[in-house]
Write a protein that holds these residues in place. Structure first.
Motif, PDB file in Angstrom:
ATOM      1  N   GLY A   1       4.393   2.078  -9.042  1.00 29.79           N
ATOM      2  CA  GLY A   1       4.524   1.172  -7.911  1.00 29.79           C
ATOM      3  C   GLY A   1       3.865  -0.165  -8.182  1.00 29.79           C
ATOM      4  N   LEU A   2       2.741  -0.143  -8.909  1.00 30.28           N
ATOM      5  CA  LEU A   2       2.077  -1.392  -9.274  1.00 30.28           C
ATOM      6  C   LEU A   2       2.970  -2.229 -10.186  1.00 30.28           C
ATOM      7  N   ALA A   3       3.678  -1.556 -11.111  1.00 31.92           N
ATOM      8  CA  ALA A   3       4.603  -2.262 -11.999  1.00 31.92           C
ATOM      9  C   ALA A   3       5.739  -2.900 -11.206  1.00 31.92           C
ATOM     10  N   VAL A   4       6.252  -2.183 -10.194  1.00 26.62           N
ATOM     11  CA  VAL A   4       7.302  -2.728  -9.336  1.00 26.62           C
ATOM     12  C   VAL A   4       6.767  -3.933  -8.565  1.00 26.62           C
ATOM     13  N   MET A   5       5.564  -3.817  -8.071  1.00 28.80           N
ATOM     14  CA  MET A   5       4.931  -4.915  -7.335  1.00 28.80           C
ATOM     15  C   MET A   5       4.810  -6.164  -8.208  1.00 28.80           C
ATOM     16  N   ILE A   6       4.321  -5.996  -9.432  1.00 28.69           N
ATOM     17  CA  ILE A   6       4.183  -7.126 -10.353  1.00 28.69           C
ATOM     18  C   ILE A   6       5.551  -7.722 -10.685  1.00 28.69           C
ATOM     19  N   GLY A   7       6.553  -6.846 -10.854  1.00 35.57           N
ATOM     20  CA  GLY A   7       7.905  -7.319 -11.143  1.00 35.57           C
ATOM     21  C   GLY A   7       8.479  -8.159 -10.019  1.00 35.57           C
ATOM     22  N   LEU A   8       8.262  -7.737  -8.777  1.00 33.78           N
ATOM     23  CA  LEU A   8       8.763  -8.496  -7.626  1.00 33.78           C
ATOM     24  C   LEU A   8       8.058  -9.841  -7.506  1.00 33.78           C
ATOM     25  N   ILE A   9       6.777  -9.872  -7.811  1.00 35.36           N
ATOM     26  CA  ILE A   9       6.052 -11.140  -7.767  1.00 35.36           C
ATOM     27  C   ILE A   9       6.547 -12.073  -8.867  1.00 35.36           C
ATOM     28  N   ALA A  10       6.740 -11.525 -10.071  1.00 37.65           N
ATOM     29  CA  ALA A  10       7.221 -12.336 -11.194  1.00 37.65           C
ATOM     30  C   ALA A  10       8.647 -12.829 -10.969  1.00 37.65           C
ATOM     31  N   PHE A  11       9.430 -12.097 -10.179  1.00 39.02           N
ATOM     32  CA  PHE A  11      10.826 -12.455  -9.915  1.00 39.02           C
ATOM     33  C   PHE A  11      10.947 -13.804  -9.214  1.00 39.02           C
ATOM     34  N   TYR A  12       9.867 -14.251  -8.586  1.00 40.05           N
ATOM     35  CA  TYR A  12       9.895 -15.552  -7.903  1.00 40.05           C
ATOM     36  C   TYR A  12      10.239 -16.677  -8.869  1.00 40.05           C
ATOM     37  N   GLY A  13       9.770 -16.569 -10.104  1.00 38.64           N
ATOM     38  CA  GLY A  13      10.092 -17.589 -11.098  1.00 38.64           C
ATOM     39  C   GLY A  13      11.580 -17.697 -11.346  1.00 38.64           C
ATOM     40  N   LYS A  14      12.283 -16.561 -11.353  1.00 37.28           N
ATOM     41  CA  LYS A  14      13.736 -16.550 -11.530  1.00 37.28           C
ATOM     42  C   LYS A  14      14.429 -17.173 -10.330  1.00 37.28           C
ATOM     43  N   ILE A  15      13.925 -16.899  -9.140  1.00 38.83           N
ATOM     44  CA  ILE A  15      14.506 -17.476  -7.932  1.00 38.83           C
ATOM     45  C   ILE A  15      14.379 -18.998  -7.946  1.00 38.83           C
ATOM     46  N   VAL A  16      13.233 -19.502  -8.347  1.00 38.49           N
ATOM     47  CA  VAL A  16      13.037 -20.954  -8.422  1.00 38.49           C
ATOM     48  C   VAL A  16      14.018 -21.576  -9.408  1.00 38.49           C
ATOM     49  N   THR A  17      14.213 -20.922 -10.549  1.00 36.84           N
ATOM     50  CA  THR A  17      15.142 -21.439 -11.563  1.00 36.84           C
ATOM     51  C   THR A  17      16.558 -21.538 -11.014  1.00 36.84           C
ATOM     52  N   VAL A  18      17.022 -20.487 -10.342  1.00 40.17           N
ATOM     53  CA  VAL A  18      18.384 -20.458  -9.811  1.00 40.17           C
ATOM     54  C   VAL A  18      18.553 -21.460  -8.670  1.00 40.17           C
TER      55      VAL A  18
ATOM     56  N   LEU B   1       0.819  -1.205   0.000  1.00 40.90           N
ATOM     57  CA  LEU B   1       0.000   0.000   0.000  1.00 40.90           C
ATOM     58  C   LEU B   1       0.854   1.258   0.000  1.00 40.90           C
ATOM     59  N   ASN B   2       1.917   1.261   0.781  1.00 41.16           N
ATOM     60  CA  ASN B   2       2.806   2.429   0.795  1.00 41.16           C
ATOM     61  C   ASN B   2       3.478   2.624  -0.555  1.00 41.16           C
ATOM     62  N   LEU B   3       3.808   1.515  -1.219  1.00 41.54           N
ATOM     63  CA  LEU B   3       4.402   1.594  -2.548  1.00 41.54           C
ATOM     64  C   LEU B   3       3.398   2.133  -3.561  1.00 41.54           C
ATOM     65  N   LEU B   4       2.174   1.615  -3.542  1.00 40.54           N
ATOM     66  CA  LEU B   4       1.143   2.069  -4.477  1.00 40.54           C
ATOM     67  C   LEU B   4       0.754   3.518  -4.221  1.00 40.54           C
ATOM     68  N   ALA B   5       0.617   3.882  -2.937  1.00 44.66           N
ATOM     69  CA  ALA B   5       0.241   5.256  -2.617  1.00 44.66           C
ATOM     70  C   ALA B   5       1.343   6.243  -2.983  1.00 44.66           C
ATOM     71  N   SER B   6       2.593   5.809  -2.893  1.00 44.75           N
ATOM     72  CA  SER B   6       3.723   6.684  -3.212  1.00 44.75           C
ATOM     73  C   SER B   6       3.926   6.842  -4.711  1.00 44.75           C
ATOM     74  N   ALA B   7       3.806   5.740  -5.447  1.00 47.69           N
ATOM     75  CA  ALA B   7       4.202   5.742  -6.861  1.00 47.69           C
ATOM     76  C   ALA B   7       3.094   5.370  -7.830  1.00 47.69           C
ATOM     77  N   GLY B   8       1.881   5.120  -7.379  1.00 45.68           N
ATOM     78  CA  GLY B   8       0.778   4.851  -8.274  1.00 45.68           C
ATOM     79  C   GLY B   8       1.002   3.621  -9.135  1.00 45.68           C
ATOM     80  N   TYR B   9       0.747   3.783 -10.440  1.00 46.60           N
ATOM     81  CA  TYR B   9       0.879   2.649 -11.359  1.00 46.60           C
ATOM     82  C   TYR B   9       2.331   2.231 -11.550  1.00 46.60           C
TER      83      TYR B   9
END
Length: 411
Positions: free
Chosen positions: A334-351, A324-332
Motif C-alpha cells: 500500500g505504501l508503494a501504491v501511495m508513492i506511485g500516486l504521488i509521483a503520478f502528479y508529475g505525469k499529469i503536469v506534463t500532459v 491509512l486504510n490503504l496502509l493498514a490493508s496492504a502494508g508496504y
C-alpha cells in the motif's frame, strides 16, 4: 448518443443512494457499479481474445486496461480473501479507476473537449439542483430526523448521530447525499472546476455565455461551501484558489511540478501541525494523529498489512483516512501504491501542459483544474477516507479521460 450515456452515468452516480433508499430497492441494486464494471471487464477480455486470435497480437489500445485489470487482480489476491468485508474494502480502492475506464470506453469516440464539456455541464447542473435542495434543508429542517435519509437509514439498522446532521441548531446541508461531508466535497469539486475555467476565460478574454455560466457556478458553489459547516471544504477552497492564482505566473513544467508538490506538503503539514499543537477540541480531528501513530507502528510487525477483510466500517479496524486504510490493508505494498500516486502528479503536469498552451480557454481551464485539484486530493487523503465517494469517482473520471486521450489521440 455517447454524450447522453456519459451524462447518464454521472447523474446516476450522484443520485444512486437517493434513488435506492427512497424506492426501498433491494440491497443488490447498490452494487450496480460493480455489475456494469464486471460486464465491461468481461467484454474487454473477450474482445482482446478475439482480436488476438485474428490479428495474432493484442491491440495497443487495450494495453493499459489489461495492465490495470492484472494489477487489481494481483492486489486482491495478495491482500484480500473470500468475504463480503474484504470485497467491500477492495472496491473502495479499485472501483473509481475501473468505473472511469468503463465510462471512458463507452464514450471513447467523442472528442476530448466534447467529453469534458459534458462532464462539466452535468456537474454544474447537478450542483444547482442538489444545492437548491440543500438550501431548502438549511431553511426548513430543525431536527435531524427530518432529513430525507434519516428514517431510511435508521430502518436499515444504521446508528446515526444528530451531531453529524445538525450544528448549533442549524441543518448541515447534504442535498441528495447521505452526509454533509460528501455533499461539500462534491460542491468543492465543481467550484474548483468552475473557477479554473473562469480564470482562463478572463485571461483569454472570452466574455460570452460560457463566462457567465462559470461565474454563476463559482459564486453559487462558494455560497454553499460557506454555509456548509465543513472546515476542510472552506480551507480547501481558499488554498486551492491561492494556488491557482500563483500558478498563472508559471509556464515551465518543472516549476509547476515543484509548485504542486510544495502545495501538497505545505497543506498536509499545516493540518497535521494544527491538530498536533491542540488548536482544535474536535475529538474526531484529534484522533487522526493517534490513528497515524498506530498504523505506522504496525507496519514493522505486519509488512503486508491486515488484509482488506479487517478494514472497513463495522470491521475490527477503520480509519478516517484513505491513506491509512490503504496502509493498514496492504502494508508496504500500500505504501508503494501511495508513492506511485504521488509521483503520478508529475505525469499529469506534463500532459496538461499541452492543454494549457493551446488556444482553447476551456481546455486550459481543465488543465489548471487537474494541476490544482490533484495535490489537494492527495493531501485530503490523509484526513478523509473517501470510501465509495462520488467525488472521487468523478475526479478519477476526468483524469482517465484526459490521460487516455493524450496517449492515443495525439500520437
Amino acid at each position: 448518443m455517447r454524450a447522453l450515456g456519459l451524462r447518464f452515468f454521472i447523474i446516476l452516480l450522484m443520485l444512486s443512494d437517493y434513488i435506492i433508499l427512497t424506492f426501498h430497492a433491494p440491497s443488490v441494486f447498490g452494487a450496480w457499479r460493480e455489475g456494469i464494471v464486471l460486464l465491461y471487464i468481461l467484454l474487454t477480455v473477450l474482445l482482446v481474445v478475439f482480436e488476438a486470435g485474428t490479428l495474432r497480437s493484442i491491440p495497443r489500445k487495450y494495453n493499459e486496461q489489461l495492465l490495470v485489470f492484472a494489477f487489481f487482480i494481483a492486489f486482491y489476491l495478495m491482500c484480500g480473501e473470500l468475504s463480503d468485508s474484504s470485497f467491500r474494502m477492495f472496491r473502495s480502492f479499485a472501483m473509481p479507476v475501473l468505473f472511469a475506464l468503463m465510462v471512458n470506453a463507452v464514450c471513447r469516440e467523442l472528442k476530448l473537449e466534447v467529453k469534458l464539456r459534458v462532464i462539466f455541464s452535468t456537474l454544474v447542473m447537478m450542483t444547482f439542483i442538489s444545492g437548491c435542495y440543500a438550501i431548502y434543508q438549511y431553511l426548513t429542517i430543525s431536527d435531524a430526523e427530518q432529513f430525507w435519509y434519516w428514517p431510511l437509514l435508521a430502518e436499515k439498522g444504521f446508528e446515526l448521530e444528530a451531531y453529524n446532521s445538525m450544528r448549533e441548531g442549524n441543518a448541515r446541508m447534504s442535498g441528495f447525499f447521505t452526509g454533509t461531508l460528501e455533499f461539500n466535497a462534491f460542491v468543492l469539486n465543481t467550484a474548483l472546476f468552475a473557477v479554473c475555467l473562469l480564470v482562463q476565460a478572463v485571461r483569454k478574454r472570452k466574455y460570452n455565455l460560457s463566462f457567465l455560466a462559470y461565474l454563476l457556478a463559482t459564486l453559487f458553489s462558494a455560497v454553499l461551501i460557506c454555509y456548509g459547516s465543513v472546515r476542510t471544504a472552506v480551507i480547501g477552497m481558499i488554498s486551492a484558489v491561492f494556488f491557482l492564482a500563483v500558478l498563472q505566473l508559471f509556464k515551465r513544467r518543472i516549476f509547476i511540478s515543484v509548485l504542486g508538490y510544495s502545495y501538497f506538503l505545505f497543506f498536509t503539514c499545516s493540518i497535521f501541525l494544527y491538530l498536533a499543537l491542540g488548536y482544535t477540541e474536535d475529538l474526531s480531528a484529534l484522533d487522526r494523529i493517534r490513528q497515524w501513530y498506530v498504523v505506522l507502528e504496525s507496519l514493522s510487525s505486519m509488512p503486508l498489512g491486515l488484509g482488506f477483510g479487517a478494514i472497513g466500517p463495522g470491521q475490527a479496524h477503520w480509519y478516517d483516512s484513505f491513506w491509512l486504510n490503504l496502509l493498514a490493508s496492504a502494508g508496504y505494498l500500500g505504501l508503494a501504491v501511495m508513492i506511485g500516486l504521488i509521483a503520478f502528479y508529475g505525469k499529469i503536469v506534463t500532459v496538461t501542459q499541452q492543454l494549457r498552451m493551446g488556444r482553447s480557454a476551456f481546455m486550459a481551464g481543465v488543465a489548471d483544474y487537474l494541476v490544482i485539484s490533484y495535490p489537494f486530493f492527495l493531501s485530503s487523503f490523509f484526513f478523509q477516507s473517501y470510501t465509495n465517494s462520488v467525488v472521487l469517482y468523478l475526479f478519477t473520471l476526468v483524469i482517465v479521460v484526459v490521460m487516455y486521450d493524450s496517449k492515443y489521440r495525439t500520437n
